[in-house]
Design a protein around this motif. Structure first.
Motif, PDB file in Angstrom:
ATOM      1  N   LEU B  52      46.557  -8.714 -63.100  1.00 28.44           N
ATOM      2  CA  LEU B  52      47.775  -7.985 -63.446  1.00 28.44           C
ATOM      3  C   LEU B  52      47.991  -6.797 -62.507  1.00 28.44           C
ATOM      4  N   ASN B  53      46.885  -6.155 -62.131  1.00 28.37           N
ATOM      5  CA  ASN B  53      47.038  -4.971 -61.288  1.00 28.37           C
ATOM      6  C   ASN B  53      47.457  -5.274 -59.860  1.00 28.37           C
ATOM      7  N   ASN B  54      47.513  -6.556 -59.518  1.00 23.34           N
ATOM      8  CA  ASN B  54      48.145  -6.912 -58.252  1.00 23.34           C
ATOM      9  C   ASN B  54      49.625  -6.567 -58.252  1.00 23.34           C
ATOM     10  N   PHE B  55      50.199  -6.515 -59.441  1.00 22.46           N
ATOM     11  CA  PHE B  55      51.650  -6.347 -59.542  1.00 22.46           C
ATOM     12  C   PHE B  55      52.059  -5.001 -60.117  1.00 22.46           C
ATOM     13  N   GLY B  56      51.072  -4.217 -60.545  1.00 17.27           N
ATOM     14  CA  GLY B  56      51.380  -2.906 -61.111  1.00 17.27           C
ATOM     15  C   GLY B  56      50.597  -2.673 -62.385  1.00 17.27           C
ATOM     16  N   GLY B  57      50.618  -1.452 -62.841  1.00 16.35           N
ATOM     17  CA  GLY B  57      49.874  -1.100 -64.051  1.00 16.35           C
ATOM     18  C   GLY B  57      50.737  -1.304 -65.281  1.00 16.35           C
ATOM     19  N   PHE B  58      50.524  -2.426 -65.956  1.00 16.88           N
ATOM     20  CA  PHE B  58      51.361  -2.751 -67.106  1.00 16.88           C
ATOM     21  C   PHE B  58      50.748  -2.287 -68.416  1.00 16.88           C
ATOM     22  N   GLY B  59      49.512  -1.821 -68.352  1.00 19.46           N
ATOM     23  CA  GLY B  59      48.823  -1.442 -69.582  1.00 19.46           C
ATOM     24  C   GLY B  59      48.768   0.064 -69.776  1.00 19.46           C
ATOM     25  N   GLN B  60      48.061   0.428 -70.820  1.00 20.25           N
ATOM     26  CA  GLN B  60      47.919   1.848 -71.133  1.00 20.25           C
ATOM     27  C   GLN B  60      46.484   2.044 -71.643  1.00 20.25           C
ATOM     28  N   GLN B  61      45.782   3.022 -71.061  1.00 14.54           N
ATOM     29  CA  GLN B  61      44.400   3.238 -71.477  1.00 14.54           C
ATOM     30  C   GLN B  61      44.322   3.519 -72.975  1.00 14.54           C
ATOM     31  N   GLY B  62      43.342   2.974 -73.609  1.00 16.40           N
ATOM     32  CA  GLY B  62      43.128   3.205 -75.030  1.00 16.40           C
ATOM     33  C   GLY B  62      44.038   2.396 -75.938  1.00 16.40           C
ATOM     34  N   TYR B  63      45.030   1.703 -75.346  1.00 14.89           N
ATOM     35  CA  TYR B  63      46.007   0.960 -76.138  1.00 14.89           C
ATOM     36  C   TYR B  63      45.944  -0.536 -75.820  1.00 14.89           C
ATOM     37  N   GLY B  64      45.951  -0.838 -74.546  1.00 19.21           N
ATOM     38  CA  GLY B  64      46.009  -2.236 -74.111  1.00 19.21           C
ATOM     39  C   GLY B  64      47.358  -2.533 -73.491  1.00 19.21           C
ATOM     40  N   TYR B  65      47.850  -3.726 -73.736  1.00 18.55           N
ATOM     41  CA  TYR B  65      49.127  -4.137 -73.161  1.00 18.55           C
ATOM     42  C   TYR B  65      50.114  -4.421 -74.284  1.00 18.55           C
ATOM     43  N   ASN B  66      51.346  -4.021 -74.075  1.00 19.23           N
ATOM     44  CA  ASN B  66      52.417  -4.413 -74.979  1.00 19.23           C
ATOM     45  C   ASN B  66      52.811  -5.848 -74.658  1.00 19.23           C
ATOM     46  N   VAL B  67      52.691  -6.723 -75.651  1.00 18.12           N
ATOM     47  CA  VAL B  67      52.853  -8.159 -75.419  1.00 18.12           C
ATOM     48  C   VAL B  67      54.233  -8.496 -74.860  1.00 18.12           C
ATOM     49  N   GLU B  68      55.265  -8.004 -75.516  1.00 18.85           N
ATOM     50  CA  GLU B  68      56.619  -8.367 -75.087  1.00 18.85           C
ATOM     51  C   GLU B  68      56.934  -7.831 -73.692  1.00 18.85           C
ATOM     52  N   HIS B  69      56.519  -6.610 -73.447  1.00 20.32           N
ATOM     53  CA  HIS B  69      56.766  -6.019 -72.128  1.00 20.32           C
ATOM     54  C   HIS B  69      56.048  -6.802 -71.030  1.00 20.32           C
ATOM     55  N   LEU B  70      54.788  -7.112 -71.287  1.00 16.70           N
ATOM     56  CA  LEU B  70      54.008  -7.847 -70.284  1.00 16.70           C
ATOM     57  C   LEU B  70      54.593  -9.238 -70.061  1.00 16.70           C
ATOM     58  N   TYR B  71      55.005  -9.877 -71.159  1.00 18.39           N
ATOM     59  CA  TYR B  71      55.648 -11.194 -71.069  1.00 18.39           C
ATOM     60  C   TYR B  71      56.882 -11.131 -70.167  1.00 18.39           C
ATOM     61  N   ASN B  72      57.713 -10.127 -70.405  1.00 19.95           N
ATOM     62  CA  ASN B  72      58.922  -9.993 -69.595  1.00 19.95           C
ATOM     63  C   ASN B  72      58.612  -9.703 -68.128  1.00 19.95           C
ATOM     64  N   GLU B  73      57.612  -8.860 -67.921  1.00 18.13           N
ATOM     65  CA  GLU B  73      57.253  -8.509 -66.548  1.00 18.13           C
ATOM     66  C   GLU B  73      56.749  -9.730 -65.777  1.00 18.13           C
ATOM     67  N   ILE B  74      55.898 -10.510 -66.419  1.00 14.71           N
ATOM     68  CA  ILE B  74      55.372 -11.697 -65.733  1.00 14.71           C
ATOM     69  C   ILE B  74      56.506 -12.689 -65.479  1.00 14.71           C
ATOM     70  N   GLY B  75      57.408 -12.823 -66.443  1.00  9.91           N
ATOM     71  CA  GLY B  75      58.576 -13.670 -66.230  1.00  9.91           C
ATOM     72  C   GLY B  75      59.375 -13.236 -65.009  1.00  9.91           C
ATOM     73  N   ARG B  76      59.537 -11.946 -64.876  1.00  8.85           N
ATOM     74  CA  ARG B  76      60.284 -11.402 -63.742  1.00  8.85           C
ATOM     75  C   ARG B  76      59.533 -11.673 -62.433  1.00  8.85           C
ATOM     76  N   ILE B  77      58.209 -11.454 -62.462  1.00  2.00           N
ATOM     77  CA  ILE B  77      57.392 -11.706 -61.270  1.00  2.00           C
ATOM     78  C   ILE B  77      57.516 -13.165 -60.840  1.00  2.00           C
ATOM     79  N   LEU B  78      57.547 -14.058 -61.825  1.00  2.00           N
ATOM     80  CA  LEU B  78      57.660 -15.487 -61.530  1.00  2.00           C
ATOM     81  C   LEU B  78      59.080 -15.894 -61.126  1.00  2.00           C
ATOM     82  N   GLY B  79      60.007 -14.953 -61.208  1.00  2.00           N
ATOM     83  CA  GLY B  79      61.377 -15.265 -60.814  1.00  2.00           C
ATOM     84  C   GLY B  79      62.146 -16.006 -61.884  1.00  2.00           C
ATOM     85  N   LEU B  80      61.674 -15.942 -63.130  1.00  2.00           N
ATOM     86  CA  LEU B  80      62.334 -16.692 -64.202  1.00  2.00           C
ATOM     87  C   LEU B  80      63.567 -15.976 -64.735  1.00  2.00           C
TER      88      LEU B  80
END
Lengths: 215, 215
Positions: B52-80
């Motif tokens: 994930l860190n190849n594409f930017g810091g999508f997480g937050q220390q002590g929290y983890g990753y927001n599922v919907e946000h990460l889903y959207n970001e990966i979709g965008r990275i994939l050009g979807l």
DNA sequence: TAGATTGTTAATCGATTAACAATC
DNA sequence: TAGATTGTTAATCGATTAACAATC
């Protein structure tokens, strides 16, 4: 004396070697060096020699490799000298298309049966094979020495169907459903995730467009 | 300032992340840590974070990753998030099956046309799209902003057809023909070699049987 | 604040490539 | 025999995993 495990990276390249050697054989080429083959296939000669030597020394110093011999050896390594009966589970568009694909027979994969849950599809014929109801699947697998199941059911049905197939004694699943199957380690699974493949393509298109925009 | 090239190993894993995140999202899961995701996906947490860190810091220390946000970001990275019009070239069993597969539309891939060389197939309909003659292909690509061609013609025809597609301005080829296409580097090619996949399965069945014999 | 978990650097592992002695 | 080319060992490269300081 135990064989070292061959990496899946190497195994993944064997079918491509097999394909190129088959074409060379058909063209009547008798021998080829790793150097010549490396030019054709756009890989390094070193990789070819390393890959092949995982399975034994098929070449001869100063000569290279005998095309037909190497072709046969790789076929044998891939298990193409044996016959495998397979069934297709899920007679939708993709399942029927695979059933109609005749080249699998040339490699020893025998299309033996096709199943669907939908009563309006049961009874249809795919390349001379009648679509059977799901209820018949366990009996059919046992009575017809079926080793491979091609799984072309919808994603939602896939885990349950896979479990049934394993219970019925299948050895391997060629999985076209878009889920990761959870089956015992001795069951071989090969996934074909078409939408994953399409997303990779999408990524690369996108990346190329972005590179262009930057110039 | 130039972006470092992302390895194809990483890109190949993105669709799988996307799939798991989509399922978590649908289940209403809001956040997930790399540790939790690693258990689900059977990969290391370290790999997830590195990827994930190849594409930017999508997480937050002590929290983890927001599922919907990460889903959207990966979709965008994939050009979807973009739309791609595609055509199918070769309206045989596989071509028609792919045309009938409606899930591609959900990811922004729009089935726009289908072509075949065989006059007895031309005029048939695949999901409401009329099969066109090969002669119309160049015009159609230009007039309909076609980016992707799905190549489902026989192996022997594939190189010539691919060349025509490139000339007509296609950007990407999803290649189901069992040959390696020779196209300019800026044309993206994604290969789906079904028989290679089946041979890998065959190898693994064979290997397992040999292991059993040894015991 | 204390606990959790990321982002990132360092260590390890495995795969690829290079080099060359063995040998046909 | 001399030349060619393998089989294999060593060097390099890249990918994965581990570790931990940064930080929410």
């Amino acid at each position: 004396m135990d064989e070292k495990e061959i990496s899946q990276a190497v195994i993944g390249r064997l079918p491509r070697y097999f394909r190129y050697l088959g074409e060379l054989k058909d063209e009547g080429v008798e021998r080829i060096s790793s150097q010549e083959l490396s030019v054709l296939m756009k890989v390094t000669a070193s990789q070819i020699r390393q890959d092949l030597n995982n399975f034994g020394g098929f070449g001869q110093q100063g000569y290279g490799y005998n095309v037909e011999h190497l072709y046969n050896e790789i076929g044998r390594i891939l298990g193409l000298d044996r016959q495998h009966n397979f069934i297709i589970v899920g007679a939708g568009n993709l399942g029927r298309a695979l059933g109609n694909y005749i080249n699998f027979e040339k490699r020893g994969f025998i299309f033996s049966g096709i199943f669907d849950q939908n009563p309006s599809i049961v009874g249809m014929e795919v390349r001379g094979v009648r679509v059977m109801a799901m209820e018949e699947i366990e009996r059919f697998i046992r009575e017809n020495n079926i080793g491979i199941a091609v799984l072309t059911v919808p994603k939602s049905a896939a885990p349950v169907v896979a479990e049934r197939l394993v219970q019925a004694g299948i050895r391997a699943i060629w999985n076209f459903a878009h889920v990761d199957l959870n089956v015992p380690a001795q069951i071989q699974v090969e996934n074909v995730h078409l939408s994953d493949s399409l997303m990779k393509l999408s990524y690369n298109i996108n990346r190329y467009m972005k590179e262009q925009e930057m110039l």
